[in-house]
Design a protein around this motif. Structure first.
Motif, PDB file in Angstrom:
ATOM      1  N   MET A   1       0.855  -1.197   0.000  1.00  0.00           N
ATOM      2  CA  MET A   1       0.000   0.000   0.000  1.00  0.00           C
ATOM      3  C   MET A   1       0.889   1.244   0.000  1.00  0.00           C
ATOM      4  N   THR A   2       0.661   2.128  -0.967  1.00  0.00           N
ATOM      5  CA  THR A   2       1.501   3.322  -1.114  1.00  0.00           C
ATOM      6  C   THR A   2       0.660   4.590  -0.976  1.00  0.00           C
ATOM      7  N   VAL A   3       1.363   5.687  -0.914  1.00  0.00           N
ATOM      8  CA  VAL A   3       0.693   6.980  -0.849  1.00  0.00           C
ATOM      9  C   VAL A   3      -0.114   7.229  -2.122  1.00  0.00           C
ATOM     10  N   ASP A   4       0.396   6.792  -3.262  1.00  0.00           N
ATOM     11  CA  ASP A   4      -0.374   6.955  -4.502  1.00  0.00           C
ATOM     12  C   ASP A   4      -1.693   6.189  -4.417  1.00  0.00           C
ATOM     13  N   ASP A   5      -1.664   5.011  -3.803  1.00  0.00           N
ATOM     14  CA  ASP A   5      -2.914   4.266  -3.604  1.00  0.00           C
ATOM     15  C   ASP A   5      -3.896   5.081  -2.757  1.00  0.00           C
ATOM     16  N   LEU A   6      -3.376   5.708  -1.698  1.00  0.00           N
ATOM     17  CA  LEU A   6      -4.244   6.529  -0.834  1.00  0.00           C
ATOM     18  C   LEU A   6      -4.893   7.655  -1.618  1.00  0.00           C
ATOM     19  N   LEU A   7      -4.112   8.263  -2.515  1.00  0.00           N
ATOM     20  CA  LEU A   7      -4.665   9.362  -3.318  1.00  0.00           C
ATOM     21  C   LEU A   7      -5.779   8.856  -4.237  1.00  0.00           C
ATOM     22  N   VAL A   8      -5.596   7.684  -4.821  1.00  0.00           N
ATOM     23  CA  VAL A   8      -6.642   7.113  -5.680  1.00  0.00           C
ATOM     24  C   VAL A   8      -7.886   6.779  -4.848  1.00  0.00           C
ATOM     25  N   ILE A   9      -7.673   6.171  -3.697  1.00  0.00           N
ATOM     26  CA  ILE A   9      -8.809   5.835  -2.827  1.00  0.00           C
ATOM     27  C   ILE A   9      -9.577   7.100  -2.440  1.00  0.00           C
ATOM     28  N   HIS A  10      -8.829   8.172  -2.179  1.00  0.00           N
ATOM     29  CA  HIS A  10      -9.505   9.435  -1.864  1.00  0.00           C
ATOM     30  C   HIS A  10     -10.372   9.894  -3.033  1.00  0.00           C
ATOM     31  N   GLN A  11      -9.846   9.813  -4.242  1.00  0.00           N
ATOM     32  CA  GLN A  11     -10.629  10.215  -5.420  1.00  0.00           C
ATOM     33  C   GLN A  11     -11.912   9.389  -5.538  1.00  0.00           C
ATOM     34  N   ILE A  12     -11.785   8.097  -5.245  1.00  0.00           N
ATOM     35  CA  ILE A  12     -12.953   7.220  -5.377  1.00  0.00           C
ATOM     36  C   ILE A  12     -13.995   7.520  -4.291  1.00  0.00           C
ATOM     37  N   THR A  13     -13.529   7.845  -3.092  1.00  0.00           N
ATOM     38  CA  THR A  13     -14.521   8.222  -2.065  1.00  0.00           C
ATOM     39  C   THR A  13     -15.239   9.509  -2.490  1.00  0.00           C
ATOM     40  N   GLN A  14     -14.495  10.452  -3.076  1.00  0.00           N
ATOM     41  CA  GLN A  14     -15.133  11.710  -3.513  1.00  0.00           C
ATOM     42  C   GLN A  14     -16.193  11.437  -4.578  1.00  0.00           C
ATOM     43  N   LEU A  15     -15.873  10.513  -5.491  1.00  0.00           N
ATOM     44  CA  LEU A  15     -16.825  10.099  -6.523  1.00  0.00           C
ATOM     45  C   LEU A  15     -18.103   9.549  -5.880  1.00  0.00           C
ATOM     46  N   LYS A  16     -17.932   8.677  -4.917  1.00  0.00           N
ATOM     47  CA  LYS A  16     -19.104   8.058  -4.267  1.00  0.00           C
ATOM     48  C   LYS A  16     -19.942   9.121  -3.553  1.00  0.00           C
ATOM     49  N   TYR A  17     -19.277  10.062  -2.884  1.00  0.00           N
ATOM     50  CA  TYR A  17     -20.017  11.095  -2.155  1.00  0.00           C
ATOM     51  C   TYR A  17     -20.778  12.002  -3.123  1.00  0.00           C
ATOM     52  N   ARG A  18     -20.189  12.262  -4.298  1.00  0.00           N
ATOM     53  CA  ARG A  18     -20.888  13.051  -5.326  1.00  0.00           C
ATOM     54  C   ARG A  18     -22.128  12.304  -5.797  1.00  0.00           C
ATOM     55  N   TYR A  19     -21.973  10.999  -5.998  1.00  0.00           N
ATOM     56  CA  TYR A  19     -23.114  10.167  -6.393  1.00  0.00           C
ATOM     57  C   TYR A  19     -24.235  10.233  -5.342  1.00  0.00           C
ATOM     58  N   MET A  20     -23.875  10.041  -4.081  1.00  0.00           N
ATOM     59  CA  MET A  20     -24.877  10.050  -3.013  1.00  0.00           C
ATOM     60  C   MET A  20     -25.576  11.416  -2.954  1.00  0.00           C
ATOM     61  N   ARG A  21     -24.790  12.486  -3.134  1.00  0.00           N
ATOM     62  CA  ARG A  21     -25.360  13.840  -3.086  1.00  0.00           C
ATOM     63  C   ARG A  21     -26.314  14.065  -4.254  1.00  0.00           C
ATOM     64  N   ALA A  22     -25.925  13.577  -5.444  1.00  0.00           N
ATOM     65  CA  ALA A  22     -26.796  13.731  -6.619  1.00  0.00           C
ATOM     66  C   ALA A  22     -28.141  13.036  -6.382  1.00  0.00           C
ATOM     67  N   VAL A  23     -28.106  11.851  -5.763  1.00  0.00           N
ATOM     68  CA  VAL A  23     -29.338  11.089  -5.531  1.00  0.00           C
ATOM     69  C   VAL A  23     -30.269  11.832  -4.575  1.00  0.00           C
ATOM     70  N   ASP A  24     -29.752  12.292  -3.438  1.00  0.00           N
ATOM     71  CA  ASP A  24     -30.639  12.866  -2.416  1.00  0.00           C
ATOM     72  C   ASP A  24     -31.044  14.302  -2.715  1.00  0.00           C
ATOM     73  N   THR A  25     -30.192  15.039  -3.444  1.00  0.00           N
ATOM     74  CA  THR A  25     -30.624  16.386  -3.854  1.00  0.00           C
ATOM     75  C   THR A  25     -31.375  16.313  -5.183  1.00  0.00           C
ATOM     76  N   GLN A  26     -31.506  15.121  -5.748  1.00  0.00           N
ATOM     77  CA  GLN A  26     -32.184  14.902  -7.031  1.00  0.00           C
ATOM     78  C   GLN A  26     -31.587  15.808  -8.108  1.00  0.00           C
TER      79      GLN A  26
END
Lengths: 167, 167, 167
Positions: A1-26
């Motif tokens: 596990m590297t720092v670059d992996d952490l950066l990618v994981i962060h990007q993916i969490t941001q993607l998921k949070y954007r998805y969740m926000r799009a759903v609930d704010t319609q």
């Protein structure tokens, strides 16, 4: 596990949070940006399924009507990088859906004033496409879903959580 | 996006979690440490608003009485660094408030045994002040808030979640 | 605070999410992997306590029966590295437990159709053992727990959230 992996994981969490926000704010325009062109979705153990970005957005915007107010939360991200530009993830979720009007076409027939409370696990796949991480496959398996019929005294916020819609 | 950005984002999430913990454990000394001197707060779509660290702490400690037991959770952090020593963030939240006694002066008049369940989005601004990240501006726009009046059989923990208060 | 610290904190959050997933999917084999050999657990303010990996797994698998469906969520991780190979953490949690059948031996006596909703704080200690971060000590102090007796119309998913159990 590297720092670059952490950066990618962060990007993916941001993607998921954007998805969740799009759903609930319609916010269906925002929702379009989170999927790959050929994404697949299978919600509620497959009861709601669609293929392709357009198909998924059409299904979600048709199912999540303006007369319901939902809260979907995603927790406990367990994200694994599976190759260059691909990843998968398991997330816990909880969902609360309030029906301000009867909604006979919802996944389960819903009456005015009812509330659904559920929980389960998302099983996602992600891919880099056009320079951004996007959802390539998403669906969930529930733990439970409870329907509450006691009369609720609920207030719904017309801004639906969006700052820009607040007068 | 760099590793240094990740480290700053981590600090800001820690700040937010300290704030949430101070609110639900009703630890007003801890609450003081999370705000900048000139912070602004506008809760419940602005129904509860205050300016300045002292004003915000006074408002929250006055509103969140010892006779209510609250659970505020913050999820889905979308944090953006906006300049040297400044950042902003959007968070989903859910709140549950149990009233062990009637509380006619709460934001919505509450009866003994009632419970409020709500959800929405925080819109925050953060700033480095005196060497620590602090909340400079915080408020939220709701999705919904439901009031539940069926008689609840609730037990409240006098330690209010604090380890040090447990005998 | 360094990048290496961030990587360790990430590992510890993954450990906690695995633990939470093992509990709610009732995956007792997975649960065994998250504890140190001599771990201690004290749940529900100490009402449920056990020592040693085997003892904790026996206690949890005995208490979380197949006839209940639980959702435990862990939020707001405040993790501190305390030495080489040791760390501690405070987490908010919320728990929802649905009883599909009466369960007179649960921590609080539960009737068929009841639901418990609670909240509190975990106080954990972690240790590197056999090359992996594991839970060395875990327990929680509640904010509240509410018992709901209105008849709930709940559906339980036999797969209990597990993808592999979905036909």
């Amino acid at each position: 596990m590297t720092v670059d992996d952490l950066l990618v994981i962060h990007q993916i969490t941001q993607l998921k949070y954007r998805y969740m926000r799009a759903v609930d704010t319609q916010d269906w325009e925002l929702l379009r940006t989170v999927f790959t062109a050929n994404a697949r979705a299978w919600y509620d153990n497959g009861a709601l399924a669609a293929e392709g970005r357009d198909g998924i957005v059409a299904m979600l915007s048709g199912s999540l009507r303006p007369t319901l107010y939902s809260s979907h939360t995603a927790l406990h991200p367990e994200i694994t990088l599976t190759g260059p530009g691909t990843a998968k993830g398991v997330w816990r979720f909880e969902d609360i859906v309030h029906f301000a009007q009867s909604d006979p076409e919802f996944v389960v027939e819903a009456q005015d004033g009812e509330r659904l409370i559920g929980a389960g696990y998302y099983y996602d796949e992600y891919a880099l496409e056009d320079g951004d991480w996007r959802i390539a496959n998403t669906g969930y398996v529930r733990l439970f879903q409870a329907r509450e019929r006691q009369p609720l005294q609920a207030e719904f916020e017309p801004a639906r959580g969006r700052l820009a819609r607040r007068a």
